[in-house]
Each structure stands twice: as C-alpha cells, then as structure tokens.
Write a protein that holds these residues in place. Sequence first.
Motif, PDB file in Angstrom:
ATOM      1  N   SER A  96       4.619  -6.918   3.239  1.00 21.39           N
ATOM      2  CA  SER A  96       4.976  -6.178   4.440  1.00 21.39           C
ATOM      3  C   SER A  96       5.802  -6.970   5.391  1.00 21.39           C
ATOM      4  N   GLY A  97       5.327  -8.365   5.380  1.00 22.78           N
ATOM      5  CA  GLY A  97       6.019  -9.104   6.449  1.00 22.78           C
ATOM      6  C   GLY A  97       7.504  -9.184   6.033  1.00 22.78           C
ATOM      7  N   PHE A  98       7.813  -9.610   4.704  1.00 29.72           N
ATOM      8  CA  PHE A  98       9.195  -9.817   4.345  1.00 29.72           C
ATOM      9  C   PHE A  98      10.130  -8.445   4.467  1.00 29.72           C
ATOM     10  N   ASN A  99       9.132  -7.383   3.877  1.00 32.48           N
ATOM     11  CA  ASN A  99       9.608  -5.872   3.950  1.00 32.48           C
ATOM     12  C   ASN A  99      10.976  -5.839   3.333  1.00 32.48           C
ATOM     13  N   VAL A 100      11.100  -6.423   2.083  1.00 34.02           N
ATOM     14  CA  VAL A 100      12.383  -6.429   1.458  1.00 34.02           C
ATOM     15  C   VAL A 100      12.338  -4.927   0.598  1.00 34.02           C
ATOM     16  N   VAL A 101      13.475  -4.665   0.106  1.00 32.50           N
ATOM     17  CA  VAL A 101      13.796  -3.499  -0.653  1.00 32.50           C
ATOM     18  C   VAL A 101      14.365  -4.056  -1.954  1.00 32.50           C
ATOM     19  N   ARG A 351       8.754  -2.028  -3.576  1.00 30.77           N
ATOM     20  CA  ARG A 351       7.885  -3.239  -2.634  1.00 30.77           C
ATOM     21  C   ARG A 351       7.858  -4.464  -3.136  1.00 30.77           C
ATOM     22  N   PHE A 352       7.862  -5.703  -2.526  1.00 35.16           N
ATOM     23  CA  PHE A 352       7.427  -6.977  -3.451  1.00 35.16           C
ATOM     24  C   PHE A 352       6.213  -7.164  -3.720  1.00 35.16           C
TER      25      PHE A 352
ATOM     26  N   TYR B  21       9.240 -14.539  11.588  1.00 30.99           N
ATOM     27  CA  TYR B  21      10.223 -13.599  12.419  1.00 30.99           C
ATOM     28  C   TYR B  21      10.748 -14.562  13.426  1.00 30.99           C
ATOM     29  N   TRP B  71      16.027  -8.802   4.841  1.00 28.97           N
ATOM     30  CA  TRP B  71      16.146  -7.468   5.660  1.00 28.97           C
ATOM     31  C   TRP B  71      15.864  -7.394   6.806  1.00 28.97           C
ATOM     32  N   PHE B  89       3.723  -2.974  10.585  1.00 22.79           N
ATOM     33  CA  PHE B  89       2.888  -4.008   9.826  1.00 22.79           C
ATOM     34  C   PHE B  89       1.564  -3.516   9.913  1.00 22.79           C
ATOM     35  N   LEU B 304       8.274  -0.408   4.551  1.00 18.95           N
ATOM     36  CA  LEU B 304       8.338   0.026   2.982  1.00 18.95           C
ATOM     37  C   LEU B 304       7.068   0.421   2.377  1.00 18.95           C
TER      38      LEU B 304
END
Lengths: 486, 486
Positions: A96-101, A351-352, B21, B71, B89, B304
């Motif tokens: 969730s922290g990186f929140n990459v797609v 999600r990752f 962050y 992202w 989050f 996401l």
Amino acid sequence: MDSEEFRRQGHMIIDFIADYYRDVEKYPVLSQVEPGYLRKRLPESAPYNPEPIETILQDVQQHIVPGITHWQSPYYFAYFPSSGSIAGFLGEMLSSGFNVVGFNWMSSPAATELENIVMDWLGEMLKLPKSFLFSGTGGGVIQGTTCEAILCTLAAARDQILNEIGRENISRLVVYGSDQTHSALQKAAQIAGIDPKNFRAIKTTKSSSFTLTPESLQAAIDLDIQAGLIPLFLCATVGTTAITTVDPLGPLCDIAKRYSIWVHVDAAYAGSACICPEFRHFIDGIEGADSFSLNAHKWFFTTLDCCCLWVKNPNALIKALSTNPEFLRNKASDSKQVVDYKDWQITLSRRFRALKLWLVLRSFGVANLRNFLRSHVRMAQLFQELVGGDNRFEIVAPRNFAVVCFRVLPSASGLGDGKANEGANELNRKLLESINASGQLYVSHGMVAGIYFIRFAVGATLTEDRHVIAAWKVVQEKLDGILATS
Amino acid sequence: MDSEEFRRQGHMIIDFIADYYRDVEKYPVLSQVEPGYLRKRLPESAPYNPEPIETILQDVQQHIVPGITHWQSPYYFAYFPSSGSIAGFLGEMLSSGFNVVGFNWMSSPAATELENIVMDWLGEMLKLPKSFLFSGTGGGVIQGTTCEAILCTLAAARDQILNEIGRENISRLVVYGSDQTHSALQKAAQIAGIDPKNFRAIKTTKSSSFTLTPESLQAAIDLDIQAGLIPLFLCATVGTTAITTVDPLGPLCDIAKRYSIWVHVDAAYAGSACICPEFRHFIDGIEGADSFSLNAHKWFFTTLDCCCLWVKNPNALIKALSTNPEFLRNKASDSKQVVDYKDWQITLSRRFRALKLWLVLRSFGVANLRNFLRSHVRMAQLFQELVGGDNRFEIVAPRNFAVVCFRVLPSASGLGDGKANEGANELNRKLLESINASGQLYVSHGMVAGIYFIRFAVGATLTEDRHVIAAWKVVQEKLDGILATS
C-alpha cells in the motif's frame, strides 16, 4: 501526504491494531449485530469538513468492531481460516505504501520480478514439477482468489479449443467437477459463458470418501460425447470445502488427457500443507494437470488476498487474456524479455502482492512454516480426540488436514430409526446456532449425503491448545443445555 | 502474532514508509533497472530458517526500491495517477488488520453495511439518481478494478437476454465501444465468451472530438441487426484513456434504450471530478444508463484497489453471479434482509475495502476533496500554459480534467509536408524516451488518429506547482538536446 503526519497517524493505527490483537479473544467471535445496525449509527451523508483521525478511530472501535466477525480470534474455527501474520501484514503495508500499479513489467519491474521469484520459491517448496515453474517451462502468478484463477484458466482452455473448432461451438463445451467442488467452479463457468446445462457436478458417494472417481468422470464424459458435446475443463480438488477430501489427481488426469481436457487442481485450502513432506503425497499426480492453485491467504499467513496459480502453458493464458492497447506499449514488452502479468489475469491494474508472500517466506522460513502448519494439524487431532471421548458425538469424515467434521449422533435426537437422521440434522443445526450465538467461538457447518455436520477448522494464527480445549467445553455445554430443555 | 511484536515491527515499517515518502522525489521516477535484475540479487530458494525484519527491510531498500517505478513521486505524470493518501493507507491497514473475508453479510456485517453506506454517500456526492442508490432502488459495490465492474455488468446483461432467447444465441451478441474505449471492455467481452468478431470498437474522428457519436452507434447497430446479430452492451466513457474525452451519455442512452442495450458508463478516471459542481455536467445523462463505475484508487486517494460500481438493477447482477452452496447458508441471507456482496462480483472472498473509502471521505471531507481535485486541474492548466508559451509545441486535444496531451509540432521535425507527421511522431517518441530515461519525471504517451503525443497527467498526491514547473523545464531541455544533436 506529509511524511511526518503520515508517521504520526501511522503509529496511531499500529497501536490500535496491536491493541485489537491483544484483546481480540474477548470479543464475541461471530458478530451479534442485527441487519441494518450501522445505518442507524452513522450520518446520512459524508461530512463536508475534515474529521480528525482520533474521532474516526473512536468510531471504528464503537461502531465497526461490534459488526466484525473476528476471523483473527483464536476462537475462530469456521469455514477455512483467513490467516494473518505480522509478516503478511507488513508486506501488505509496504504494498500500500509503494502503491504501484504493476500491470506490466515496466510499470514497476520489482513487482513483476519478485512475483516470478517467490512463485518459483513456493513452487519448489511444494515440489511442483519444473513444467509449472519459470525456472522450467511454466510460471506462476498471484491472483486475488481461486474464482479468478479458475476463470482465467477456464477462459484459456475455452479459447484454445474454440479457436480451433469455431466460436459458435461455445454452447457445446462441458465443464466437470464433483458435488464437492467449490462453488467457484460453477461461478467461473457461468461468467465464462459456459451453458449452465453443460456444467457437471458429478455425484460422489461415501464409499469413495466423497472423492471424484475416475469411473464416474469417465461415465460423464462418455454421455456428453454421445450427446455431441465437447469435454473442456475439469476442476479436481485437494481438500474439498465441506470435508477436505482429496480427489485422485493421477487417474483423473489420465482420463482427461485422452480427451484433451484442461485439468485445474484447486488446492485453495490444503495446498499449503503440501510443503510438509508428510503431506506432499496429497498432490501426487499434479504433473498430469495443466494448472494448480492455492490460497496463501487461507492457511499460509499472507492476509487476504493472495491466490497462487501455476500454469504449464502461460501462452494459453496470454492468448485468452491479453489486450495490447497503444498506451501500454513499451520497449521491454516489445522485446518479449519480460513477463507482463496483465495478460495472466482478469484485471489490468494489480497490487504488489508478492511483497507479502516474500515477507512471509523470509520471516518464517521453510522450517517454521512447516512447523506452524503442523501445529494446526496437531490441534485438530486434539479436538478430534476430545470429540472421540464423548460418546454422544461422532466424526463424520476422516480428517486429512486441520478440519474436524463431527456431529451429535442420531441416537441423541431421541427420534425413532426412520426419523433419526432428520432429527440429528435438526439437533446439530440447533447446536451450531447455540454455539455461535454464545459468541465464545465460531464454527460453520457442512452437509454431505444428507448428513448435516459441524466443521471445526483450526488455523487462526492466534489459536493455541487452550482455545481448542475451551472451545470443546462450550460445545459440550451447549449440547447439555439443548438436551436438558428438550 | 504476538501483539507486542506486532507493535514493534509495525512501527518500524511505518517509519520506513514515512521515510520513503519524505525521500521519494529523489528517486528516478521510472525504474532504471534491466530485465532480470532481481533474480541476480536474490537467493534461488526460500530460506530454511527465519530472517529478522531488519534484514528484510534492508533488502527492500537495496533491491526492491530500485525496481520500483515511483507512482507516489510528485514527478509522476504518466498514465492516470494511482493516488494514495494517509487516510487511504490507514484504511487499508485497518482492513488488513481485521482481515475479515466479507463474502456475505454474516461473515462480517460491518464490512457489508459500511460499504452500503459509503457507496450511497459517494453516490450522493456525485448526484447520481436515486435509482442507483440503496436509499433508492439500486445499489453500489466496491470491486477491484473497472475490468471486473465491466465483466460483472456484461455477464448480467448477457444472462438477462440469453435466459429469454436461449443460451445457444451467445454467439450472436454484440458489444459496443469506441476506438477510444479502454481495453478493459474488450478483455471483459473476451472473458464473458462474446465472439471476438462481435466486438465493435467504433471509429471516432477529430470532428467530434473523438467521442462516440450517436450516429455512428446507430449505424453500427443497424448493420448488426441486418446481419441477424443482437445488440447487447454499450460501454460509454467519461474521460477516455488517451485524451480524456467524454462520450455524450444522454443521446447514446436514448439509442441504447430502443434496443434494450445495457449501458455501462466507465468514468474510471474522471468520475471523481464529478463531485465538483463545475464538473458534474460531464455525467449528465447518467440517468439513462444501467451502471456506472469510477476508480477511487485513480484519483480519489484510496490506494489500489477500489473501483466503485453502481447498478440500477442489482437483481440482474445477482442472477448472473450468485451461487448458493450449502456451507454459506445462514438465517440472515435466507431472510433476504441483507446484501450478500458475493453475488455482486466475480470472487467469493472479498476484502473490507469500504474502510479506506470511509476514511478518505471523513479525513478529507467533501470540501477538501473538491479542492484537492481542483488543485490538480489547476496544475494541469498551469502546465498547459507553459506548453502554450513555447511555439515548438502544440496541445493535441482539449483538456477536460487534469491531463494535458501535447506534442512537438511537425514543423520541428524538419521533414517535408508529406512526412511531417511521421517525423513528428518519431521526434515525440524520442522526446518521451529521453524524458523518462532521465528519471526526473515520468510521462506516458497516446496515439489518436495517427498522431503520437505525450500525456502529462497531474494527480499524484505529493505534486505541487514547483514539480510541474520543474517537469516542464526538463521537457524543454530534453527537446533542446535532441534538436541540437539531430
């Protein structure tokens, strides 16, 4: 998203959740609220102005927690476990922290490559044949749930054959499972456009421990072929939902092969146990299957959702599921050197999830994972022994893993022979309700061959022997209470 | 899962992510690793013994972070945003912490009821007609992604008609979108068993701003009906992927209604903006549609995945997607007083996603959400003005939201008239590569009517004016460099 404010609020929530785990066994396991409870407690519309996190957390405690059925409680024994762990939780946080797609390699190479790697790691732990691994000729992908895994493989199988014989034959395709197969198969078939009348839930019987027998599969196929239909897909199960029985993979795959039927092996619950040498035999024959999946969020400590799917022929998946819109074109994909997972699944965005599986594998290590799974099996054995010590009860089906299926004997219902089973069903239904209404533990039920029974599934991460022993006492007391008043 | 150990490790990860962050703008936005980088750095198999979280976090920093495309960076302007927030989050953390499997009401009443409530809240913020809300005659559900939302509604539409006219007609069903519609529609149609030759990506043109015109839809329908096919499903888009154009919902729905075509409105990206009164007109006509979805994980700060889907007729979904296995039977479901979301989606298991949407709505409040979205639109305007101030560039399509589509003009390519556009495409492709290879910002591309262009999408939560201004400088410098060497 100021990083210092993130830090402050993040620490607050960690403490909130840590307190929740500390106290979770004090809550009624099955939520005791009435339908509609929450609408009465919350405002009719979203607030116009911001509210502080402190207020929101108070509301979570006061209004949400009472409406939670506590799957993380050590007294949770219903369905299959939804097993959390610190490592799984931390992995989800990082994700969730990186929140990459991570739709394709380029959108975050680490997301794709770590998934390649951990799926090979886990595949090797399961001693899957190389034909399922990236280090061999196949590969693995993390899906959300088994239903997605089945839907994707079913679509792959369907298009493989329809591309040969013509799309108009879709209504002739047949999907096979047994009456013990998870409803995910039926649902996936519905979504994939398989004619519902071509869905076979082949009847199982007690004499073959409610497994799908090769003979019954063969008979069903024969009938369908005579009727001009086309056998397409078989879902065999390792650890069925009701009684965790295991279909005979080898013989089923042998038959399927003759008809070019795609075989998916659904080991959603029990697959995890197969990392232990003593349980590995349950997936013997897997080399004959086309795809295999297990839910790491069930009994492998990754938190929901993490369905691990391995396939022998990734290209079949890709052919059925790929789209190549211009906006996603890039050099890495064009080079064919990389995996683009968007073509291995239903959705584009993903999600990752590999992070949490990686953290679980590393934080536990193979040895501890095996031992933890064994501890659940041992506790289920303990419960089974407790049931065996009370002659009002019987074990309904052999225990293969960490689920005990039991019921109060028909004789306890006090009804005559002709109605004894019906009476027993009613009595066990009452007992289940009485147990769950107490809030002291949560168990679920199953029904096989007309017999209603109670399922006791060990696997919540916090469960220890003392919880199992206390749970059994509640079962006995509740039965005492019912028998005393009837 | 000792609560004190959870607390210790949880705090450690919060600090890790907070630091991430704080530092994220220093990382190359687009990961610069080569395919296969990670396999070289990680062991070949899972560790036998446990490893401490400290070691794992070091590896995340050293081996995972370089493979991340950031992202969350304020210099991320590619595709559409994947917008995180503290509230989103925290909501995800709570969801992972409770780790409930909310397939039906009983499995965690709060998960279902909070979802009912927040979907009504958000629906009201969007001024959706009551026919889409639980407080009216419809209802909303949180899916993972738009592809799932489309697949579910498409399956509902398909079964509604096939149950009337017979399953064997599946190969006659036609699905409509435009050449600007997201590939999710094509993929959903493939999965649902629609014959690929019955998928219509209707051509759009510059004269109608690349929207799907009612005339072209009517013409396509006419042809299909003449050919004996059956129009089934239309996906109209509010904010298309390439240039964020908006299909005319009202007129399209009017036509669809005549043929009983199910209309889904995909507002994955732009739907969020419609909570602002000045943008609401983009979904005018929505009252004629059957379903509507937006991705709150794109531009509504939930992380996401969180695709919000509203439908007018939940029963159509339920009929297509429900299964009722014995093990899930319970009094609440039998009473029909509750929503069982398992029948509104593909999967059985589902995460408690409503928490993060609830936290976002409350932590921001409606007023701040509107202002935050407006700040992104304003920054896109700023970027557009910067582009306008350099006569080597042009804006390729009108900006509706916070995405600017621009390119270097054909004249800059130095090629003659006949090859000017091809030359421009090549030049802009080079420019994009050069920008992204710098790691200073990340932009993506689009192609419409043969014109290749660069997309600059504002929406990352950390982006401020200064990042937009710095990004523009990089674009200019990179063009200078290319022109100087050519």
